[in-house]
Design an enzyme around this catalytic site. Structure first.
Site, PDB file in Angstrom:
ATOM      1  CG  HIS A  57      -1.759 -13.959  -8.053  1.00  0.00           C
ATOM      2  ND1 HIS A  57      -0.400 -13.604  -8.842  1.00  0.00           N
ATOM      3  CD2 HIS A  57      -1.371 -13.249  -6.891  1.00  0.00           C
ATOM      4  CE1 HIS A  57       0.324 -12.994  -8.129  1.00  0.00           C
ATOM      5  NE2 HIS A  57       0.025 -12.678  -6.930  1.00  0.00           N
ATOM      6  N   GLY A  85       0.942  -1.043   0.000  1.00  0.00           N
ATOM      7  CA  GLY A  85      -0.031  -0.090  -0.151  1.00  0.00           C
ATOM      8  C   GLY A  85       0.938   1.399  -0.012  1.00  0.00           C
TER       9      GLY A  85
HETATM   10  N1  APR Z   1      -8.565  -2.202   7.235  1.00  0.00           N
HETATM   11  C1  APR Z   1      -7.449  -1.516   6.892  1.00  0.00           C
HETATM   12  N2  APR Z   1      -6.188  -1.905   6.779  1.00  0.00           N
HETATM   13  C2  APR Z   1      -5.995  -3.304   7.347  1.00  0.00           C
HETATM   14  C3  APR Z   1      -7.213  -4.065   7.798  1.00  0.00           C
HETATM   15  C4  APR Z   1      -8.341  -3.523   7.742  1.00  0.00           C
HETATM   16  N3  APR Z   1      -9.352  -4.124   8.433  1.00  0.00           N
HETATM   17  N4  APR Z   1      -6.733  -5.299   8.362  1.00  0.00           N
HETATM   18  C5  APR Z   1      -5.333  -5.189   8.168  1.00  0.00           C
HETATM   19  N5  APR Z   1      -4.876  -4.102   7.487  1.00  0.00           N
HETATM   20  C6  APR Z   1      -3.689  -3.616   7.164  1.00  0.00           C
HETATM   21  C7  APR Z   1      -2.504  -3.826   8.224  1.00  0.00           C
HETATM   22  O1  APR Z   1      -2.377  -3.171   9.246  1.00  0.00           O
HETATM   23  C8  APR Z   1      -1.293  -3.630   7.334  1.00  0.00           C
HETATM   24  O2  APR Z   1      -0.785  -2.330   7.462  1.00  0.00           O
HETATM   25  O3  APR Z   1      -3.277  -4.041   5.950  1.00  0.00           O
HETATM   26  C9  APR Z   1      -1.753  -3.957   5.945  1.00  0.00           C
HETATM   27  C10 APR Z   1      -1.031  -4.899   5.125  1.00  0.00           C
HETATM   28  O4  APR Z   1       0.226  -4.571   5.104  1.00  0.00           O
HETATM   29  P1  APR Z   1       1.496  -5.627   5.089  1.00  0.00           P
HETATM   30  O5  APR Z   1       1.409  -6.590   6.306  1.00  0.00           O
HETATM   31  O6  APR Z   1       2.661  -4.877   4.909  1.00  0.00           O
HETATM   32  O7  APR Z   1       1.314  -6.431   3.715  1.00  0.00           O
HETATM   33  P2  APR Z   1       1.695  -6.328   2.316  1.00  0.00           P
HETATM   34  O8  APR Z   1       3.138  -6.596   1.830  1.00  0.00           O
HETATM   35  O9  APR Z   1       1.373  -4.742   1.993  1.00  0.00           O
HETATM   36  O10 APR Z   1       0.601  -7.039   1.192  1.00  0.00           O
HETATM   37  C11 APR Z   1      -0.695  -6.673   1.355  1.00  0.00           C
HETATM   38  O11 APR Z   1      -0.984  -7.487  -0.903  1.00  0.00           O
HETATM   39  O12 APR Z   1       0.327  -8.707  -2.194  1.00  0.00           O
HETATM   40  C12 APR Z   1      -0.525  -8.662  -1.288  1.00  0.00           C
HETATM   41  O13 APR Z   1      -0.236 -10.977  -0.236  1.00  0.00           O
HETATM   42  C13 APR Z   1      -0.112  -9.687  -0.175  1.00  0.00           C
HETATM   43  O14 APR Z   1      -2.295  -9.907   0.928  1.00  0.00           O
HETATM   44  C14 APR Z   1      -1.060  -9.088   0.828  1.00  0.00           C
HETATM   45  C15 APR Z   1      -1.459  -7.787   0.487  1.00  0.00           C
END
Ligand code: APR
Length: 308
Positions: free
Chosen positions: A175, A14
């Site tokens: 995917h 993100g």
């Molecule tokens: N609402 C908003 N944000 C949320 C929620 C929610 N209900 N639940 C979790 N999050 C946030 C987390 O707090 C975290 O900041 O989503 C974010 C996910 O970030 P990361 O753990 O860094 O994961 P990332 O590597 O960004 O991957 C996100 O994309 O490529 C896909 O497989 C990967 O499913 C994963 C997603």
């Protein structure tokens, strides 16, 4: 007025996506997350890079969906990574709950937006967002094919020692491990791939592409890829906001195309201001058709678990 894009989930994918969008001055960006402070802090940090990189895009962080109102595009990266001891189905249910909750909030404030889904398992999460939002299918799109194809193209360029820009290639299907790198439509500056590479090298590249995400997870141990995924999201969002009519492999809801019905699967799509403006049904070899069906079956199994 600049376009507005919300990025839900301010983690690795993100935040990197938000940075790419804002620094290209493509749009204003709103970052959200369930964790308080993270979107605000990251957004402020990114905003302060603006004078250096020369971008006037506004980046804000919030935990309140009100501030996401009237977004042109919403990119959904919210979710949890798979943790030790967690089965694929456990992760599926956990992320399904996240997608349900976030989609409800998004559509309350941006009923006309286009959803670009990123959270895994991607195809199933697209289907969940489609059902919850009740959006027309052209406004719920999944990012997978652009990333998988980029991995395929990288490995081909590396093997042939040519520019990545010369390599055309796309990956279809779900995917997952069953994705289908389509060799019959892959070329280097118009030269068919099969004229440039022996079968064994090609097979090794196809195999490495299928495991491309896993190869990175093995190195990172506690996280998954985000530089290439965010670049892929950027290309899709740019195609939509600039109405480029760009043909990209995306996860799209199929209703009979490729003999697949009622399922999100990666296929070539034309992306423009309306979202998916056309799905292309290309002719596949019998083997590729078989592989695509197998890949779709793997997606169907996930859908049966979340029952949507
Ligand atoms: N609402 C908003 N944000 C949320 C929620 C929610 N209900 N639940 C979790 N999050 C946030 C987390 O707090 C975290 O900041 O989503 C974010 C996910 O970030 P990361 O753990 O860094 O994961 P990332 O590597 O960004 O991957 C996100 O994309 O490529 C896909 O497989 C990967 O499913 C994963 C997603």
């Amino acid at each position: 007025m600049r376009k507005k894009v919300t990025v839900v989930g301010s983690g690795n994918v993100g935040a990197t996506t938000a940075l790419r969008l804002a620094h290209a001055e493509l749009c204003d960006v709103v970052m959200t997350d369930i964790v308080e402070g993270i979107p605000q802090g990251k957004a402020l940090d990114m905003l302060q890079a603006g004078p250096i990189t020369g971008s006037d895009s506004r980046i804000t962080g919030t935990n309140d969906y009100k501030e996401t109102a009237n977004s042109d595009v919403v990119v959904v990266t919210a979710g949890f990574p798979r943790q030790p001891g967690m089965s694929r189905d456990d992760l599926l249910m956990k992320n399904y709950e996240v997608i349900k909750a976030t989609t409800e909030k998004i559509i309350e404030y941006s009923p006309n937006t286009i959803l670009v889904m990123v959270t895994n398992p991607l195809d199933a999460m697209c289907q969940a967002a489609l059902r919850v939002s009740k959006f027309p299918k052209h406004r719920v799109i999944g990012m997978a094919g652009v990333l998988d194809s980029a991995r395929f193209r990288t490995f081909i360029a590396e093997a042939l020692n040519v520019s990545v820009e010369n390599v055309q290639g796309f990956v279809l299907g779900g995917h997952g491990d069953e994705m289908v790198p389509v060799v019959s439509y892959s070329s280097v500056a118009g030269i068919p791939l099969t004229d440039l590479m022996d079968a064994a090298t090609l097979e090794a590249i196809v195999k490495r592409t299928r495991g491309g995400g896993g190869e990175i997870v093995k190195y990172l141990k506690t996280g998954s890829a985000f530089y290439a995924p965010s670049a892929a999201v950027f290309e899709m969002v740019e195609a939509i906001l600039k109405d480029k009519k760009k043909i990209l492999p995306c996860a799209a809801y199929l209703e009979g195309e490729y003999g697949i019905n009622g399922l999100y699967v990666g296929v070539p799509c034309k992306l423009g201001e309306k979202g998916i403006e056309k799905i292309y049904e290309v002719k596949l070899t019998p083997n590729e058709t078989e592989l695509l069906k197998k890949s779709a079956e793997a997606v169907r199994e996930l859908i049966n678990v979340i029952k949507c």
